[in-house]
Structures are given as C-alpha cells and as structure tokens.
Design an enzyme around this catalytic site. Structure first.
Site, short mmCIF file in Angstrom:
data_model
loop_
_atom_site.label_atom_id
_atom_site.label_comp_id
_atom_site.label_asym_id
_atom_site.label_seq_id
_atom_site.Cartn_x
_atom_site.Cartn_y
_atom_site.Cartn_z
N HIS A 292 0.83 -1.08 0.16
CA HIS A 292 0.10 0.03 0.04
C HIS A 292 0.83 1.25 0.24
CE1 HIS A 292 -4.02 -1.91 0.54
NE2 HIS A 292 -3.27 -2.81 1.07
N ASP A 361 -0.53 -5.21 5.77
CA ASP A 361 -1.46 -6.13 5.24
C ASP A 361 -1.24 -6.34 3.68
OD1 ASP A 361 -2.03 -3.34 5.08
OD2 ASP A 361 -3.98 -3.78 4.33
N GLU A 362 -1.59 -7.25 3.16
CA GLU A 362 -1.69 -7.28 1.56
C GLU A 362 -0.47 -7.18 1.12
OE1 GLU A 362 -6.34 -6.73 0.57
OE2 GLU A 362 -5.28 -4.85 0.96
N VAL A 363 0.70 -7.94 1.37
CA VAL A 363 1.81 -7.71 0.37
C VAL A 363 1.62 -8.88 -0.60
CG1 VAL A 363 4.33 -7.72 0.75
CG2 VAL A 363 3.00 -6.85 2.83
N ASP A 413 -1.83 -10.01 8.89
CA ASP A 413 -0.98 -10.73 7.72
C ASP A 413 0.26 -11.36 8.12
OD1 ASP A 413 -3.05 -8.69 7.11
OD2 ASP A 413 -2.36 -9.39 4.93
#
Ligand SMILES: *[C@@H]1O[C@H](CO)[C@@H](O)[C@H](O)[C@H]1NC(C)=O
Ligand SMILES: *[C@@H]1O[C@H](CO)[C@@H](O)[C@H](O)[C@H]1NC(C)=O
Ligand SMILES: *[C@@H]1O[C@H](CO)[C@@H](O)[C@H](O)[C@H]1NC(C)=O
Ligand SMILES: *[C@@H]1O[C@H](CO)[C@@H](O)[C@H](O)[C@H]1NC(C)=O
Ligand SMILES: *[C@@H]1O[C@H](CO)[C@@H](O)[C@H](O)[C@H]1NC(C)=O
Ligand SMILES: *[C@@H]1O[C@H](CO)[C@@H](O)[C@H](O)[C@H]1NC(C)=O
Ligand SMILES: *[C@@H]1O[C@H](CO)[C@@H](O)[C@H](O)[C@H]1NC(C)=O
Length: 570
Positions: A292, A361-363, A413
């Site tokens: 992000h 998050d969300e790597v 995560d």
C-alpha cells in the site's frame, strides 16, 4: 422475500393530556406482520448500560435559564467544554427552547462528581488504552434530593467516565410529542455502567478519498454519541499522501491529491487530535507498509522495488498480477533509515498515543518474485521463500518502531505467514472467509498464540447491501460468535474491535450516513455486556439513537420504515 418489506413501523409518542406519571410510550403499527422485539420507551440509552434500573416517575426539564450543571471541579477543561456541548444538545436538540411542563416535578440541577485530584481524574491528559473497568465507568442517579426535589447525579472516577455519563444522561432526556410545546422529560433512574472492552474503534481511510477536517470532526462527535474511543486514522495509502511531514514535505507535495489543499498539515492534525481528546477518543495513526505504498514513488521512487513485468525491464507492470511498483524495497538500507526518520517524526511530533498502527497487510508477492534484486537478496540471506523477505522487513520495521518507544498494532497478515512477534504487538483481525479462513479461525489462532487482539472482520461498513445490514454487525460478537467458549486468559486478550470504512466509494458526501447509525451496532457490541439485548429489541433503541443523532445534526441513515418523531431534520 424479506419480512421487512411488509412491515411499516411508526414510532408514536403519546402524551397523556392530564398530568399523571404516565406520559409516554411508543406505539407501533405493523402491516401484515407483527414487528419483532419489544419496543423501548423514549429516553432509552444506546449503547445499553451494564445496569439500568428503570423507573416510572417522570420529571420535566426546567427552562434553559434555570438549568444548571454543578461540578465539584472547576479547573477541568475537558469537563467544561463537554458541559457546553451537552447543554446545547440536551436542552435544545439544536432546534429550539425548553419550557418546563406544568404538573411535573422540575429537574434543574445536574451534579457531576469526579475526584478532585487531577492525577486521579485525568483532566488534561490524553486517553489511553486502559483495561481497568474504572477507567470509563460512571454512575447516574436521577431521583429526589433530600428536599424532595428531582436532581441528577453523575459520578465517575475519571474525566473519561464523566464524559460517558454525560452522554448517557443526555440520552435519558426525551421530548414531548407536541413539538410546539418544547417540553422535555426525564425518568427517575439509576445507571451503573462501564465498558465491556477498552478499545472500541473506527478506522477511517483518508487516502482513497480525502476527508475534510470538518467532516472528520463530525464523525468524532457522532462516535462519542456511541461511546467509541479510538479513531484509527488510515491516513495514507497507494492513492494519496495527504499527511504533511516536516521531515519529508515532498511526500505530500507530490503525493496529495491537491498539494497544499487536500492535506493534513501539522496544526490540522493536532486540532483533530484535540477534538478527539475532548471526547475521550484516542487517535491511532496508521502508516501502512511495506504494501500500500505506491504513493511514495511520486517523491521517492528509490524506496520501491521495481517490478519486472516484462521479465527484462525494471519498473514494468504485469497487469493484473502486479503494477510497475507497489511494495517497499526491503533490500536497501535506505528504506529502513527513511522509515525510521518518518516514524520518528510521527511518534515524537505527531501522535499523542502510545500505539502506532504499522499496517503490514496485503503484501502480494508477484512483484517481488519478478525482481532479480529480490532474488539475489534472498540468496544472500539464505531465504528459500518470498515470505521470508516479508518477515525480514516486518521484524526490522517493528523493532525500529519499538526502539522509538512506540507500541505496535498490525493487521493480521504477518501472523498468517508465521512471523513470530513480540507478545505486546496487538493483532487486528480483518480477513473473513469460510472454514480455515473464517475470522473465527484467525481470531482463535491469534489468541492461542497469546496475542492481544482486535476484531474488525465482521464490521466492514463499506460492504453496503440492501436491507437491515446493521443486524449482521450486531450479531457478530468477539466471544459469542466463536465455536467454543474461551478460557479466561484468552478472554482477557480480547481488547475490543474496530469497524472499518475503506474509502474507495466514500467521501464527504456519504461518509456520515454510511457510518451511522450502523456503527452504533458495533459500538454496542463493544460497550455493552455480551448478549445484553436481542437484535429485535435493539432495533427499537437503535432507531431512537438514529433519530437522536438526526436531532443533533448527524445525517444518520434510516434502519427501517417509519419516521423520526417529532420530525425529520431536513
Ligand atoms: C418512563 O416512565 C413512563 C411512565 O411514566 C414509562 O411509560 C416509561 O417506560 C419510562 N421510560 C423509561 C425509559 O424508563
Ligand atoms: C487505568 O485506569 C485506572 C482507573 O482510572 C487507574 O487506576 C490505573 O492507574 C490506570 N492504569 C494505567 C496503566 O494507567
Ligand atoms: C447526589 O449526590 C449528593 C452528593 O454526592 C448526595 O448527597 C445525594 O444524596 C445524591 N442524590 C441522589 C438522588 O442520589
Ligand atoms: C419526591 O419528593 C416529592 C416531595 O416530597 C414527593 O411528592 C414525590 O412523591 C417524591 N417522588 C418520589 C419518586 O419519591
Ligand atoms: C519535533 O519536535 C522537536 C521538539 O519539539 C523539535 O525540536 C523538532 O524540530 C521537531 N521535528 C519535526 C520533524 O517536526
Ligand atoms: C548462508 O548460508 C551459508 C552457508 O551455510 C553461510 O555461510 C552464511 O553465513 C549464511 N548467510 C546468512 C546471511 O545467514
Ligand atoms: C443470549 O444467548 C442465549 C444463548 O445463545 C439465548 O438463548 C438468549 O436468548 C440470548 N439473550 C438475549 C437477550 O439475546
């Protein structure tokens, strides 16, 4: 077909023409099907207090000129500001005057009692995460004084408890059906209240769309009407960097949607923190990394791993697998020193909270996997899996933030790919699938591993749908929704939760109505005793809470058919 489509609900408050003690009740009109639940009388608080002794004796509120708050401390700014706020809101609902109704005993004095010692009452401080029930507890008695005159007593151990008590007191006041009469009433009552969880939050994303400070402040106000106490500020993301850093002004000069305009500069940020503080709300900043972070590229391209979308050239996309750049470059020392400088400023000069939210998050690995630099970094470090690269970044970043003296909150995560974290890192559960990927499974895993947790998975308010969606928020519970009862040590690890409003489809035009009153459903889960009310019963109080918020100028959307008595605010 949905039952709700065939139900018409109209809340009507009927005032007896004579001056008996029975002055009001809610009347329901059901079409085709009876309405579910037990209606709550006007003046029913939201969220439900831990202990609420109802009483049928009713007093009328005195005219504004005679009405008085009397507190035992004079030098508490938080209290004085709050009294100004609640005076106006209680007495006039921002719309008119107050006349005492004839034939009723008149309530004109509200006593507020907190410890006189500032070290105990916490005036002048910033609210903190504090698991002690006493921290936000309060007691309200509305009853006869020894002289036989109605008085209200609000007592609390801290200013934060007093603020919660004032909010409840304001909710006990209800208005006569005859709108023109300007009569307000309050039942005699006794309330003993304290929160179920110490962390009751809302995450707002001000990067996908910019939210004007004025709008954020209105949200803070409405949060306080629901006794929420954490504003989790997801202040930057791929799309924009509105936060103005003094160390790296180029981040917002290049990364804000409109540099110099759609920004949060240092005075604005401090102003928002102060507005929150005056309502007993913590502001927890999230600077999400290493994913992000596309926005960093605008001013500091060297911070991002170039992706090799075409297999040859750095900085090429491979849609939809990855963009040209999207994740911080964990192979370069400069990435860590940059983050250290940024976070040093944020922790020492910006936030007033002990906690920083680090995102994490969300790597997604597709970009890293395409990169020869990452490949040789892995070889150098003897890493065989890409998630070890993420672990590498996570650990260094966390220990840097901890070395500043900050405590950390992260999205779940890193836990999912097995990173061992210090046990004082708070883990926020946000994913929600089914079976092995259900939030219950993730939540239980985090508890089993001994982490303090926050729940968000079932409270994503941005997933809008038709119907009474607040019910699903209300029926999600950090303990009762788990398949088996928790041992006490795990119950204690649950700090609370946060609703989340991701802002891809949210800006100033709809943020308030999208949040409220649904956020209230989450707030009651986090404040009130588990299982304190059935959803059907809660509907009546939530409807009243919605109308109350409308009366205070908050554009809370309807939860059902009907209208707000005594009038909708347009
Ligand atoms: C207030 O008192 C009236 C009767 O006088 C009663 O109908 C109503 O339920 C009471 N309200 C609350 C909130 O206790
Ligand atoms: C938490 O709040 C209680 C009640 O105000 C207070 O006695 C205690 O010192 C607080 N704990 C911390 C760590 O501040
Ligand atoms: C309100 O508080 C005062 C002083 O603390 C006390 O004397 C009085 O009895 C209380 N009144 C009620 C109705 O509880
Ligand atoms: C309050 O005191 C008045 C005056 O003594 C009395 O008439 C009234 O019944 C009392 N109300 C209650 C609920 O005790
Ligand atoms: C942070 O605050 C300190 C002390 O007030 C000040 O000396 C320093 O210049 C500030 N740094 C930034 C980046 O604002
Ligand atoms: C990688 O493994 C080799 C061979 O076992 C060892 O000599 C080297 O120190 C390791 N490197 C790191 C960074 O652990
Ligand atoms: C509380 O939970 C139990 C068991 O799940 C249920 O039977 C009961 O109706 C609930 N009570 C309320 C007030 O919702």
């Amino acid at each position: 077909m949905q039952r709700s489509e065939f139900i018409l609900i109209v809340a009507v408050l009927i005032t007896a023409s004579c001056t008996t003690s029975v002055v009001g009740f809610l009347e329901q009109i059901a079409a085709r099907l009876p309405l579910p639940g037990t209606p709550s009388p006007p003046g029913s608080p939201w969220p439900l207090p831990r202990a609420w002794t109802r009483n049928l004796n009713v007093a009328t509120l005195s005219s504004k000129d005679n009405f008085q708050y009397i507190s035992n401390v004079n030098d508490c700014r938080e209290l004085n500001v709050a009294l100004g706020r609640y005076d106006y809101e209680i007495l006039t609902q921002k719309s008119g005057r107050v006349d005492a109704a004839s034939g009723f005993p008149i309530l004109s004095k509200v006593y507020i009692h907190i410890p006189e010692n500032a070290r105990q009452n916490l005036c002048g401080e910033f609210p903190k995460l504090n698991r002690s029930l006493a921290y936000e507890s309060y007691k309200i008695v509305v009853g006869n004084s020894s002289e036989g005159v109605p008085i209200a007593n609000i007592s609390a151990e801290t200013i934060w408890g007093a603020l919660r008590g004032l909010e409840t007191f304001s909710q006990l006041v209800w208005r006569d059906r005859d709108w023109s009469a300007n009569h307000y009433y309050i039942n005699f009552t006794e309330i003993n209240d304290s929160p179920r969880y110490p962390h009751r939050g809302l995450m707002l994303d001000t990067a996908r769309h910019y939210l004007a400070p004025r709008v954020i402040k209105q949200v803070l106000d409405a949060m306080s009407y629901n006794k929420l106490n954490v504003f989790h500020w997801h202040i930057i993301d791929d799309q924009s960097f509105p936060f103005v850093s003094r160390t790296f002004p180029e981040l917002s000069d290049k990364g804000a949607y409109i540099p110099g305009v759609l920004i949060y500069d240092p005075p604005t940020v401090q102003d928002i923190i102060e507005e929150a503080r005056l309502r007993g709300i913590r502001v927890v900043f999230e600077f999400d990394t290493p994913g992000h972070t596309l926005v960093f590229k605008k001013s500091h391209p060297e911070l991002l791993t170039p992706c090799y979308g075409d297999g040859v050239n750095p900085g090429t996309p491979d849609y939809p697998n990855h963009a040209a750049h999207e994740i911080l470059d964990p192979t370069k020392e400069n990435t860590y020193t940059f983050m250290k400088d940024l976070f040093t400023e944020v922790f020492h000069n910006v936030t007033k909270d002990e906690y920083l939210h680090l995102g994490m998050d969300e790597v997604y690995y597709a970009c890293w996997k395409s990169s020869p630099e990452i490949k040789s970094f892995m070889e150098k470090n003897n890493y065989t899996e890409v998630n070890q690269v993420q672990e590498h970044y996570t650990k260094r970043h966390l220990s840097m933030v901890q070395s500043l003296g900050a405590k950390a909150i992260i999205w779940q995560d890193p836990l999912d790919y097995g990173v061992q974290l210090d046990k004082d890192v708070i883990v926020q559960i946000w994913k929600s699938g089914t079976g092995e990927t259900s939030w219950q499974t993730y939540f239980q895993k985090a508890l089993d591993a001994g982490y303090s947790t926050l729940l968000s998975s079932c409270w994503y308010l941005n997933y809008i749908a038709y119907g009474e969606t607040w019910r699903q928020y209300y029926e999600c519970d950090p303990e009762l929704s788990l398949p088996k009862p928790l041992p006490d040590w795990q119950k204690e690890l649950i700090l609370g939760g946060e609703a989340a409003l991701w802002a891809e489809y949210v800006d100033a035009t709809n943020v308030v109505s999208r949040l409220f009153p649904y956020l209230g459903a989450v707030a009651e889960k986090l404040w009130s005793t588990a299982n304190s009310s059935s959803t059907d019963d809660a509907m009546w109080r939530l409807d009243e809470q919605r109308c109350r918020m409308l009366g205070r100028g908050i554009n809370a959307q309807p939860i059902f058919n009907g209208y707000c008595f005594p009038g909708e605010i347009f």
